[in-house]
Write an enzyme that holds these catalytic residues in place. Sequence first.
Site, PDB file in Angstrom:
ATOM      1  CB  THR A   1       5.406   0.986  -3.884  1.00  0.00           C
ATOM      2  OG1 THR A   1       4.424   2.053  -3.839  1.00  0.00           O
ATOM      3  CG2 THR A   1       6.685   1.397  -3.856  1.00  0.00           C
ATOM      4  NE  ARG A   2       0.499  -5.507  -3.520  1.00  0.00           N
ATOM      5  CZ  ARG A   2      -0.587  -5.542  -2.859  1.00  0.00           C
ATOM      6  NH1 ARG A   2      -2.029  -5.412  -3.380  1.00  0.00           N
ATOM      7  NH2 ARG A   2      -0.260  -5.994  -1.559  1.00  0.00           N
ATOM      8  CE  LYS A   3       4.383   0.949   0.023  1.00  0.00           C
ATOM      9  NZ  LYS A   3       5.478   1.743   0.704  1.00  0.00           N
ATOM     10  N   PRO A   4      -1.592   1.962  -4.100  1.00  0.00           N
ATOM     11  CG  PRO A   4      -2.627   0.975  -6.062  1.00  0.00           C
ATOM     12  CD  PRO A   4      -1.435   0.777  -5.272  1.00  0.00           C
TER      13      PRO A   4
ATOM     14  CG  PHE B   1       3.419   6.012  -2.646  1.00  0.00           C
ATOM     15  CD1 PHE B   1       2.528   5.334  -3.286  1.00  0.00           C
ATOM     16  CD2 PHE B   1       3.113   7.192  -1.869  1.00  0.00           C
ATOM     17  CE1 PHE B   1       1.161   5.704  -3.072  1.00  0.00           C
ATOM     18  CE2 PHE B   1       1.769   7.618  -1.674  1.00  0.00           C
ATOM     19  CZ  PHE B   1       0.913   6.821  -2.370  1.00  0.00           C
TER      20      PHE B   1
END
Length: 298
Positions: A148-151, A285
Amino acid sequence: MHHDQPIRHGSLEHILPPSWKAQITSWLAEDTPSYDYAGYVVGEKEHTATLWGKSAGIIAGVPFFTEIFKQCGCTVEWHAAEGSYIERPKDSSGKFKVATVTGPVRGLLLGERVGLNLLARCSGIATVSRNLLLSLRSAGYKGILAGTRKPPPGSRIVEKSGMLVVGAAPHRMDLGSMIMLKDNHVWSRGNITEAVQAAKLVAGFALKIEVEVQNEDEADEAIAAGADVVMLDNFTGEGVKVAAKSLREKWKGKREFLIEVSGGLREDNVFDYANNGEILSLSLFFFFCFLFLFLVRL
């Protein structure tokens, strides 16, 4: 030590943006924003440090680690390739030599913590991604495993690289990589149809449009409006099976679209979703840290 990385036709370093080395400079600057008092103590005499691995897993983050020490005036000799799987030694040492770093002792110590943190994070994400991907494949899942785009800010290229090394999909890199319309976008615009129509005005022919949906009716509206991807968000495993099968049958021969499942997926429950042959993309994630030890030989 053995290698089981995906077949590559070039180095993944070649996809990094031109700014990646400047980003490493900023990481070093964050760690030493003013004086390096301890550096005064150790001086510039040349020494050698050994990077020891203490966990079995994938080595990932090699370009970043190498550049960190290059900027500190050191050179790195790798004993394990990027993407290789390292098994824990059977001898009593419990560790294996991953790399040798040579340079001024002050440079070795300046790069130590930044390099270790980055390499551990990237290798850990690669290891978890690989293990989960292999498990899913053994269970018959032929679709996509995506992150997912959660870094956290500043670590995006590192974490995405960890997934790419083992063949997991990085999903979208940033807001400009794909148009994702989540619930807040839809509510702000009015409804799914209007939101998709507005997105099409700026998407051109190259960008896909993905819509987050909460139920099958919203999925139907998104597909009818022209969405390329529908994300079944926070569905149960059984709910995914029912909705995916229904959507495929209903739109067969009419519209092509990808079904993505996200929200609430974890390593311990992902198989409840993956066992459904209709699902093409699972987004999770990932977070895991590999264990390394950095020793300076004086």
